[in-house]
Design an enzyme around this catalytic site. Sequence first.
Site, short mmCIF file in Angstrom:
data_model
loop_
_atom_site.label_atom_id
_atom_site.label_comp_id
_atom_site.label_asym_id
_atom_site.label_seq_id
_atom_site.Cartn_x
_atom_site.Cartn_y
_atom_site.Cartn_z
N ARG A 31 1.21 -1.22 0.13
CA ARG A 31 0.38 0.13 -0.04
C ARG A 31 0.90 1.82 -0.15
O ARG A 31 0.11 2.17 -0.12
CB ARG A 31 -1.10 0.42 1.19
CG ARG A 31 -1.93 1.46 1.04
CD ARG A 31 -3.03 1.37 2.52
NE ARG A 31 -2.66 0.32 2.97
CZ ARG A 31 -2.30 1.82 4.29
NH1 ARG A 31 -1.34 2.89 4.36
NH2 ARG A 31 -1.67 0.49 5.81
N TYR B 216 -11.28 16.97 -18.11
CA TYR B 216 -11.95 15.00 -17.51
C TYR B 216 -12.99 15.36 -16.64
O TYR B 216 -13.51 15.73 -15.68
CB TYR B 216 -11.00 14.42 -17.33
CG TYR B 216 -11.28 13.33 -16.77
CD1 TYR B 216 -11.63 12.12 -18.14
CD2 TYR B 216 -11.40 12.80 -15.54
CE1 TYR B 216 -12.05 11.11 -17.95
CE2 TYR B 216 -12.39 11.19 -15.79
CZ TYR B 216 -12.16 10.33 -16.26
OH TYR B 216 -12.75 9.54 -16.49
N ASP C 70 -3.08 18.32 -15.82
CA ASP C 70 -3.35 16.89 -17.03
C ASP C 70 -3.05 16.65 -17.39
O ASP C 70 -3.51 17.36 -19.36
CB ASP C 70 -4.88 16.03 -16.26
CG ASP C 70 -5.26 15.35 -16.63
OD1 ASP C 70 -4.53 14.47 -17.98
OD2 ASP C 70 -6.55 14.57 -16.66
N LYS D 258 -4.33 5.67 -20.13
CA LYS D 258 -4.38 5.48 -21.71
C LYS D 258 -2.83 5.56 -22.67
O LYS D 258 -2.61 4.23 -22.18
CB LYS D 258 -4.62 7.32 -21.55
CG LYS D 258 -6.40 7.92 -21.03
CD LYS D 258 -7.34 6.41 -20.88
CE LYS D 258 -8.20 6.90 -19.91
NZ LYS D 258 -9.03 8.11 -19.40
C1 LIG Z 1 -9.30 8.83 -18.46
C2 LIG Z 1 -8.40 10.32 -17.84
C3 LIG Z 1 -9.22 10.54 -16.43
C4 LIG Z 1 -8.86 9.65 -15.67
O1 LIG Z 1 -8.08 8.15 -15.23
P1 LIG Z 1 -8.45 6.60 -14.59
O2 LIG Z 1 -7.38 6.24 -14.78
O3 LIG Z 1 -9.55 5.69 -15.94
O4 LIG Z 1 -8.67 6.53 -13.53
C5 LIG Z 1 -8.13 11.71 -16.27
N1 LIG Z 1 -7.51 12.65 -16.38
C6 LIG Z 1 -7.92 12.04 -18.47
C7 LIG Z 1 -7.60 13.06 -19.32
C8 LIG Z 1 -8.67 10.97 -18.78
O5 LIG Z 1 -8.57 10.94 -20.46
#
Ligand SMILES: *Cc1c(COP(=O)(O)O)cnc(C)c1O
Length: 386
Positions: free
Chosen positions: A51, A105, A177, A202
């Site tokens: 953890r 997002y 992000d 992603k």
């Molecule tokens: C998918 C996504 C998230 C969230 O990520 P998870 O891995 O699904 O928790 C945050 N920001 C962007 C731009 C995303 O495409």
Amino acid sequence: MGVSRRSLDTRLIHAGEIRPGIEGAVELPIFQSANFESVEGEAYHDIKYMRLGNSPNHAVLSAKLAALEGAEAALVAASGMAAITSVFHSLLSVGDHVIFQDCLYGGTYDYARREFARHGLTCDFVDGERPGSWGEALRPETRLIYVETITNPLVQVADLESVVAFAREHGLISVIDNTFASPVNFRPTELGFDLSLHSGTKYLNGHSDIVCGAVIGRAGLVARVKRMMNYLGGSLDAHACFLLHRGLKTLAVRVRQQNESALTLARALEAHPAVARVNYPGLPSNPGHERAARLFDGFGGMLSFELDGGAEAAKKFLDAVEIAIVAPSLGGVETLVTMPAATSHAGLTADERRQVGVADGLIRVSTGVEGAADLVADFEAALAAL
Ligand SMILES: *Cc1c(COP(=O)(O)O)cnc(C)c1O
């Protein structure tokens, strides 16, 4: 040659790795162990425990991600949202205020809108392309400014240089992000951002088979986020670490091909008589083109487009494509198509969607690594069937 002077391609493969390999293994084994033997005098946050995100699998990934973006430190998280919410909970206190870019997002936007107040936090949303308007949102209690490198689904590029300058001028933490760009196309630390966040689900992992996240940036800030994540329990499982590690090694070859194929697809769509509009920062017709060309090494694998026939034509198109899969999410090796009005933006009314520029017939494309000519042929056949 120092590690930091090696190319991104080389860093992807070798940065952070334990050499010589354990028992001569070329690849890092999975440390499938929840706990490790105690060492005399260790503090709670130093105990080796899954953890606490400090197994060799976590350590190597953290070092590699930091090296990729030329940053001081990094951590991996159980999801992009675990990374994002841990940033808020570690860097903000009751009474603090955040300035957000207005198209975020969905998970981040909902969290700010629905949950911030319960934690005594406030926020305002600003247009990322109008830095002159940001001052109106500024308050004495503003602590942080938060943007996304490329917005979803209109793939706009905010004035990122002004975000860094604004944060410095007003003593704010700048957070971005960077999911849509990936470190191959953009490294926020080099521009001066304090923290870069990823949904590693992603591009970083790239194979649509795990969820994971990352926080990359200044060591002091990453350490605060890590401490909070240790309490919240958002660490990444060792087996998922292994998959992310494996996926990362091909990040550069995947993303460069996705950049190229997305541009090919965007050009073909822009030239097609049934297509009303194409959003892609790689097209000279795009308002963000000049900025993206200046700041990024590639324009990314994400694009969106509108058909003359609106929502009805868009539905027919999704039914007709054969290679592209109709699915949410993005950044994997398969080409995916979605209608944001029916997925990510379904919670908004048609009026609200129009306001944020998401037409009901808008189609978003996450370009995979299939042959570009096959993708163009697939899209053109689907358009011919409308
Ligand atoms: C998918 C996504 C998230 C969230 O990520 P998870 O891995 O699904 O928790 C945050 N920001 C962007 C731009 C995303 O495409």
